[in-house]
Enzyme design. Structure first.
Site, short mmCIF file in Angstrom:
data_model
loop_
_atom_site.label_atom_id
_atom_site.label_comp_id
_atom_site.label_asym_id
_atom_site.label_seq_id
_atom_site.Cartn_x
_atom_site.Cartn_y
_atom_site.Cartn_z
N HIS A 1 0.61 -1.12 -0.22
CA HIS A 1 0.24 -0.06 -0.02
C HIS A 1 0.96 1.00 -0.01
CE1 HIS A 1 0.91 0.98 4.67
NE2 HIS A 1 1.10 -0.01 4.63
N ASP B 1 6.72 2.75 6.19
CA ASP B 1 5.03 1.71 6.17
C ASP B 1 4.11 2.48 5.68
OD1 ASP B 1 3.03 0.31 6.75
OD2 ASP B 1 2.49 1.22 8.43
N GLU C 1 -4.92 1.30 3.08
CA GLU C 1 -5.22 0.15 3.85
C GLU C 1 -5.05 0.88 5.25
OE1 GLU C 1 -2.57 -2.70 6.28
OE2 GLU C 1 -1.84 -0.20 5.84
N GLU C 2 -4.61 2.13 5.43
CA GLU C 2 -4.14 2.73 6.35
C GLU C 2 -5.50 3.39 7.07
OE1 GLU C 2 -2.37 3.13 8.57
OE2 GLU C 2 0.33 2.86 6.77
N ASP D 1 4.22 -6.00 3.33
CA ASP D 1 4.31 -5.10 4.54
C ASP D 1 5.52 -4.50 5.16
OD1 ASP D 1 3.13 -2.64 6.00
OD2 ASP D 1 1.24 -3.15 5.22
N HIS E 1 5.06 3.63 12.10
CA HIS E 1 3.99 5.03 12.84
C HIS E 1 4.39 6.90 12.97
CE1 HIS E 1 0.43 2.68 12.57
NE2 HIS E 1 0.78 2.48 11.17
#
Length: 351
Positions: free
Chosen positions: A71, A188, A222-223, A243, A323
């Site tokens: 993603h 990510d 995706e998030e 991922d 994140h």
């Protein structure tokens, strides 16, 4: 096809991707960049109504397909409120904490296509003024955006074209060190996206035919939980989410190997396919770790949750400080690239 990896090409793709703002819901520019690459490489693709891109490389077996997804959408925010002071209150996009973006430079994406720069700060930042500067909660009530404009009221900010609902993206601060580390926001999952794109390019110029028709699904939601759970070709038998591997206390994953996930918050991944990935890593002398991610889900688990009847698995490079301001090492990227190539050249799992 022996494994050969172009490190500089991978880093170039990664730097390009993280440099394009793409919080979930605002991914038009980065998806267009991906389409441009695929067209330049003469790779066929389709675009979903939600904006995802699915590139396809034909294989010998056209009845049973493989699908790999990464993603390209990222964490971000939206303008929740324009305060009387002219500062902006934020609503977060994606699963992260306010403390992860304190002090970060940002862009406000206005609806006319232009941007305004700013910085995300605590309201109580000045230690010479606020006694609780270090102890006040880092939350939506105390964190705000300081615009780089002479605008000191909500009316003046609106006159600049800023409105509630405008997207806010974070400065990625990409850096590649001489010691092999790669630091940036949004590794990510732009690290895995870069590896997928690099593999697509390599396969397209190679004369070697894949054993199975393979789809490369670049998802863009995706998030927020539903990136790659639709528009899956009905012939798909195996679905791999590429991922990040989560690093921290109690985790096996690190920044130097490829991380293979056995289970996350959605439950176990398919045992036979996961074991197949482990066997491929062993056979090809690829450094790997097997891990469980307790607070994690992927496009593969979203697809299975939506009712897709496939074998599903998850692997990717190990990413430190997920994140937040993330980091990995070139060794992990190389290991993930090697496992990607080994997988697409392998037969389907029969168990």
């Amino acid at each position: 096809m022996s494994f050969e990896w172009n490190k500089q090409e991978a880093l170039g793709l990664l730097k390009e991707l993280v440099g394009i703002p793409s919080p979930s819901g605002y991914t038009m520019e980065v998806m267009n960049s991906i389409k441009i690459h695929l067209e330049k490489w003469n790779v066929g693709y389709t675009t979903t109504k939600k904006g995802a891109v699915i590139a396809t490389i034909q294989g010998k077996n056209q009845n049973q397909h493989k699908l790999l997804t990464a993603h390209v959408d990222t964490l971000g925010a939206m303008v929740k409120e324009i305060k009387p002071s002219g500062r902006l209150k934020l609503s977060l996009v994606g699963g992260f904490k306010f403390n992860a973006i304190e002090g970060e430079n940002c862009l406000i994406h206005k609806r006319d296509g232009t941007t305004i720069t700013g910085t995300i700060l605590m309201h109580q930042t000045a230690v010479h003024v606020y006694k609780d500067a270090g102890t006040a909660d880092r939350d939506e009530n105390n964190m705000e955006v300081r615009l780089d404009e002479k605008a000191f009221s909500s009316e003046e900010v609106r006159a600049l074209g800023v409105e509630v609902g405008d997207f806010v993206s974070f400065d990625p601060r990409f850096a590649a060190t001489e010691s092999g580390f790669v630091k940036s926001r949004h590794l990510d999952d732009k690290a895995s996206t870069a590896l997928l794109l690099q593999l697509v390019k390599k396969l397209n110029v190679s004369n070697e035919k894949l054993p199975h028709t393979t789809h490369f699904y670049i998802s863009n939601n995706e998030e927020i939980g539903y990136g790659g759970n639709s528009n899956i070709p009905p012939q798909t038998a195996e679905y791999i989410a590429v991922d990040m591997g989560a690093i921290g206390d109690g985790q096996a994953s690190d920044e130097y190997t490829v991380s293979i996930c056995a289970k996350d918050s959605s439950g176990p991944y398919h045992y036979g396919l996961t074991r197949h990935l482990i066997d491929l890593a062993k056979k090809n002398n690829i450094e790997y770790k097997v891990d469980i991610y307790p607070y994690y889900s992927s496009d593969a688990s979203a697809a299975v949750g939506a009712g897709l009847d496939v074998k599903h698995a998850l692997f990717g490079p190990g990413i430190e400080a997920s994140h937040s301001y993330e980091r990995t090492h070139i060794d992990s990227l190389k290991a993930a690239a090697a496992l990607l190539e080994a997988y697409v050249l392998s037969p389907l799992v029969t168990e």
